[in-house]
Design a protein around this motif. Structure first.
Motif, PDB file in Angstrom:
ATOM      1  N   SER A  11      41.280  15.954  47.563  1.00  0.00           N
ATOM      2  CA  SER A  11      42.836  16.491  47.465  1.00  0.00           C
ATOM      3  C   SER A  11      42.672  18.106  47.230  1.00  0.00           C
ATOM      4  CB  SER A  11      43.356  15.999  46.291  1.00  0.00           C
ATOM      5  OG  SER A  11      43.796  14.437  46.563  1.00  0.00           O
ATOM      6  N   CYS A  12      41.927  18.745  47.707  1.00  0.00           N
ATOM      7  CA  CYS A  12      41.529  20.417  47.957  1.00  0.00           C
ATOM      8  C   CYS A  12      42.351  20.794  49.130  1.00  0.00           C
ATOM      9  CB  CYS A  12      40.561  20.680  47.524  1.00  0.00           C
ATOM     10  SG  CYS A  12      39.154  20.571  48.831  1.00  0.00           S
ATOM     11  N   VAL A  13      42.587  22.219  49.062  1.00  0.00           N
ATOM     12  CA  VAL A  13      43.033  22.881  50.130  1.00  0.00           C
ATOM     13  C   VAL A  13      41.824  23.466  51.088  1.00  0.00           C
ATOM     14  CG1 VAL A  13      44.462  24.757  51.106  1.00  0.00           C
ATOM     15  CG2 VAL A  13      44.983  23.650  48.829  1.00  0.00           C
ATOM     16  N   ASN A  54      43.757  16.114  53.652  1.00  0.00           N
ATOM     17  CA  ASN A  54      44.736  15.770  54.453  1.00  0.00           C
ATOM     18  C   ASN A  54      45.012  14.617  55.149  1.00  0.00           C
ATOM     19  OD1 ASN A  54      44.571  18.513  54.090  1.00  0.00           O
ATOM     20  ND2 ASN A  54      46.143  18.962  55.346  1.00  0.00           N
ATOM     21  N   PHE A  81      45.582  20.207  46.009  1.00  0.00           N
ATOM     22  CA  PHE A  81      46.601  19.731  46.728  1.00  0.00           C
ATOM     23  C   PHE A  81      47.484  18.668  46.198  1.00  0.00           C
ATOM     24  CE2 PHE A  81      48.963  17.934  50.237  1.00  0.00           C
ATOM     25  CZ  PHE A  81      49.896  18.932  50.644  1.00  0.00           C
ATOM     26  N   GLY A  82      48.839  18.565  46.065  1.00  0.00           N
ATOM     27  CA  GLY A  82      49.631  17.569  45.671  1.00  0.00           C
ATOM     28  C   GLY A  82      49.806  17.459  44.222  1.00  0.00           C
TER      29      GLY A  82
END
Length: 324
Positions: A11-13, A54, A81-82
């Motif tokens: 969950s990283c960018v 993603n 992210f999230g």
């Protein structure tokens, strides 16, 4: 040779993984062209050989798993992210490795909201930290032992680095390039990537949203009154009287609930309204100043610059195409 480990959490960018790799690889090329040997050994590292991002649209391949990295010099933790609490929990197995490497002498740099994962290690307790301005209150709630530096682009303390919101992390990347190489190389990199190397504040980009995720009814009433009476000259005594409290009690409870004093909150609400006006109207500075309840132009300019980092004229020219 400096070992640079770019961590790839769940969950990283993705861009916050790609950018530091691109920059430090490019710096190696700059050094080679100038006749100097490459300085950085840049690797992507993670818990497993592959990490899907993603919802599986992208797959990132690691150079090595963290279990294969005994010692590194610099760790980058990219933006998450999230939902932050969910992202932290999904990556809790990375925490012991980050702590171990730090204790072995590594420097650790978080990019934007990667600060949440860095803070979850406990290494930031009692220290200063930067993160995206839009997540600052959530960060404070989750990590009360860490001091968030509002508006800061870069924070450095005891081999721990953090950066402000979104593309602000480029300034941290350039800061580290300069630290490991020299000013000339950092300037070359800033020109190549078209980054303002000396930007040190994210205040101009921040949008103030009153902190209302608390249960103090009188404070909420006071916040709403301030927001609904932007044009008025408000005093703390009058606000306290409106909710049947003494001034001292209101100030204490207001600060606890919102992380702002009453006066700071009044100023930030008024300046936020002024910013929106500068962005979307043809009004001059005096008109906007009166619209938000200021009659002293010097005081208005001083407060505006303190909060945004820009003068009213600079802000209007930067964000209003009609004015420009």
């Amino acid at each position: 040779m400096k070992n640079v480990s770019i961590l790839v959490p769940e969950s990283c960018v993705m861009q916050a993984v790609a950018d530091p790799r691109y920059l430090f690889t490019a710096v190696n090329q700059f050094l080679s062209i100038s006749g100097s040997p490459p300085l950085f050994n840049v690797e992507l590292v993670g818990l497993n050989k592959e990490v899907q991002l993603n919802e599986g649209i992208f797959t990132v391949h690691m150079d090595r798993c963290i279990s294969e990295v005994d010692k590194t010099d610099l760790i980058f933790i990219p933006a998450l992210f999230g939902d932050m609490e969910t992202a932290i929990k999904a990556n809790e197995e990375l925490v012991p490795w980050i702590v171990d490497q730090y204790q072995k002498g590594a420097e650790v740099a978080s990019l934007c909201v990667g600060a949440f994962l860095l803070a979850s290690t406990g290494l930031l307790d009692g220290k200063k930290c930067s993160t995206h301005w839009g997540f600052a209150n959530e960060f404070r709630a989750l990590f009360p032992k860490v001091e968030v530096v509002d508006g800061s682009i870069i924070t450095e303390e005891v081999r721990l680095y953090s950066s402000g919101g979104a593309n602000s992390y480029w300034n941290l990347l350039l800061h580290l390039v300069e630290k490991y190489t020299d000013r000339e190389t950092a300037i070359l990199a800033s020109k190549y990537f078209a980054i303002d190397i000396d930007r040190d504040n994210q205040a101009a980009f921040a949008m103030f949203k009153g902190q209302k995720n608390h249960n103090d009814e009188e404070v909420l009433q006071t916040q709403e009154f301030i927001e609904n009476n932007i044009t008025e000259r408000l005093s703390v005594d009058d606000l306290a009287e409106s909710v049947a409290m003494n001034r001292r009690s209101l100030e204490r409870r207001f600060k606890k609930a919102t992380n702002n004093t009453v006066l700071e909150y009044i100023q930030r609400v008024k300046i936020e309204s002024a910013k929106r006006s500068f962005e979307s109207s043809r009004k001059n500075i005096s008109e906007v100043m009166y619209d938000v309840g200021y009659t002293d132009s010097k005081a208005f300019r001083m407060v505006f610059k303190k909060i945004t980092g820009l003068t009213p004229a600079e802000y209007r020219n930067k964000y209003n195409k009609m004015a420009a």
